[in-house]
Design a protein around this motif. Structure first.
Motif, PDB file in Angstrom:
ATOM      1  N   UNK A   1       4.487   6.228 -26.126  1.00  0.00           N
ATOM      2  CA  UNK A   1       3.894   6.193 -27.442  1.00  0.00           C
ATOM      3  C   UNK A   1       4.437   4.992 -28.205  1.00  0.00           C
ATOM      4  N   UNK A   2       3.544   4.301 -28.864  1.00  0.00           N
ATOM      5  CA  UNK A   2       3.918   3.154 -29.687  1.00  0.00           C
ATOM      6  C   UNK A   2       3.313   3.357 -31.072  1.00  0.00           C
ATOM      7  N   UNK A   3       4.158   3.461 -32.051  1.00  0.00           N
ATOM      8  CA  UNK A   3       3.731   3.715 -33.428  1.00  0.00           C
ATOM      9  C   UNK A   3       3.621   2.392 -34.168  1.00  0.00           C
ATOM     10  N   UNK A   4       2.536   2.249 -34.927  1.00  0.00           N
ATOM     11  CA  UNK A   4       2.339   1.024 -35.690  1.00  0.00           C
ATOM     12  C   UNK A   4       1.516   1.337 -36.932  1.00  0.00           C
ATOM     13  N   UNK A   5       1.445   0.346 -37.804  1.00  0.00           N
ATOM     14  CA  UNK A   5       0.655   0.455 -39.029  1.00  0.00           C
ATOM     15  C   UNK A   5      -0.514  -0.511 -38.962  1.00  0.00           C
ATOM     16  N   UNK A   6      -1.659  -0.073 -39.452  1.00  0.00           N
ATOM     17  CA  UNK A   6      -2.800  -0.970 -39.636  1.00  0.00           C
ATOM     18  C   UNK A   6      -2.869  -1.248 -41.134  1.00  0.00           C
ATOM     19  N   UNK A   7      -2.877  -2.531 -41.473  1.00  0.00           N
ATOM     20  CA  UNK A   7      -2.862  -2.971 -42.865  1.00  0.00           C
ATOM     21  C   UNK A   7      -4.271  -3.352 -43.288  1.00  0.00           C
ATOM     22  N   UNK A   8      -4.650  -2.947 -44.513  1.00  0.00           N
ATOM     23  CA  UNK A   8      -6.006  -3.208 -44.993  1.00  0.00           C
ATOM     24  C   UNK A   8      -6.012  -3.637 -46.449  1.00  0.00           C
ATOM     25  N   UNK A  35      10.631   6.484 -37.264  1.00  0.00           N
ATOM     26  CA  UNK A  35      11.042   5.080 -37.425  1.00  0.00           C
ATOM     27  C   UNK A  35       9.967   4.285 -38.151  1.00  0.00           C
ATOM     28  N   UNK A  36       8.711   4.505 -37.783  1.00  0.00           N
ATOM     29  CA  UNK A  36       7.611   3.785 -38.432  1.00  0.00           C
ATOM     30  C   UNK A  36       7.523   4.148 -39.913  1.00  0.00           C
ATOM     31  N   UNK A  37       7.654   5.435 -40.222  1.00  0.00           N
ATOM     32  CA  UNK A  37       7.583   5.871 -41.620  1.00  0.00           C
ATOM     33  C   UNK A  37       8.777   5.370 -42.427  1.00  0.00           C
ATOM     34  N   UNK A  38       9.950   5.361 -41.821  1.00  0.00           N
ATOM     35  CA  UNK A  38      11.130   4.830 -42.515  1.00  0.00           C
ATOM     36  C   UNK A  38      10.970   3.348 -42.809  1.00  0.00           C
ATOM     37  N   UNK A  39      10.454   2.596 -41.825  1.00  0.00           N
ATOM     38  CA  UNK A  39      10.240   1.165 -42.023  1.00  0.00           C
ATOM     39  C   UNK A  39       9.279   0.934 -43.181  1.00  0.00           C
ATOM     40  N   UNK A  40       8.190   1.712 -43.227  1.00  0.00           N
ATOM     41  CA  UNK A  40       7.229   1.561 -44.319  1.00  0.00           C
ATOM     42  C   UNK A  40       7.886   1.891 -45.652  1.00  0.00           C
ATOM     43  N   UNK A  41       8.694   2.949 -45.681  1.00  0.00           N
ATOM     44  CA  UNK A  41       9.379   3.323 -46.915  1.00  0.00           C
ATOM     45  C   UNK A  41      10.278   2.223 -47.450  1.00  0.00           C
ATOM     46  N   UNK A  42      10.847   1.454 -46.565  1.00  0.00           N
ATOM     47  CA  UNK A  42      11.726   0.358 -46.972  1.00  0.00           C
ATOM     48  C   UNK A  42      10.965  -0.920 -47.307  1.00  0.00           C
ATOM     49  N   UNK A  43       9.740  -1.057 -46.826  1.00  0.00           N
ATOM     50  CA  UNK A  43       9.029  -2.336 -46.935  1.00  0.00           C
ATOM     51  C   UNK A  43       7.683  -2.291 -47.646  1.00  0.00           C
ATOM     52  N   UNK A  44       7.278  -1.140 -48.172  1.00  0.00           N
ATOM     53  CA  UNK A  44       5.942  -1.042 -48.745  1.00  0.00           C
ATOM     54  C   UNK A  44       5.739  -1.976 -49.937  1.00  0.00           C
ATOM     55  N   UNK A  45       6.777  -2.201 -50.732  1.00  0.00           N
ATOM     56  CA  UNK A  45       6.623  -3.087 -51.895  1.00  0.00           C
ATOM     57  C   UNK A  45       6.320  -4.525 -51.452  1.00  0.00           C
TER      58      UNK A  45
END
Length: 74
Positions: A1-8, A35-45
């Motif tokens: 499994x590879x988790x990622x975000x799609x940005x729009x 890990x993916x959700x934590x990364x987003x939480x740290x970088x969403x701004x």
């Protein structure tokens, strides 16, 4: 499994990760959903400041949830 975000953008236009100025520590894939959700939480701004309006979490190519709006307070 590879988790990622799609940005729009707001209109659903996909923004490629390499098209995001100011986003340098962005991994292409994470090993776990947490890990993916934590990364987003740290970088969403940073993502929002770079023009990302919403994201979708993907497990490989399978959508898990989204759109999740990224809005900076004014």
């Amino acid at each position: 499994m590879a988790w990622s975000w799609r940005y729009e953008k707001d209109d659903g236009t996909v923004i490629p990760p390499n098209g995001l100025p100011g986003v340098h520590d962005q991994p292409e894939y994470q090993s776990t959903q947490s890990d993916a959700e934590s990364w987003l939480g740290e970088n969403w701004r940073t993502l929002a400041a770079a023009g990302v309006a919403q994201v979708h979490l993907l497990d490989d190519d399978r959508p898990i949830y989204g759109p999740l709006k990224l809005e900076l307070a004014e």
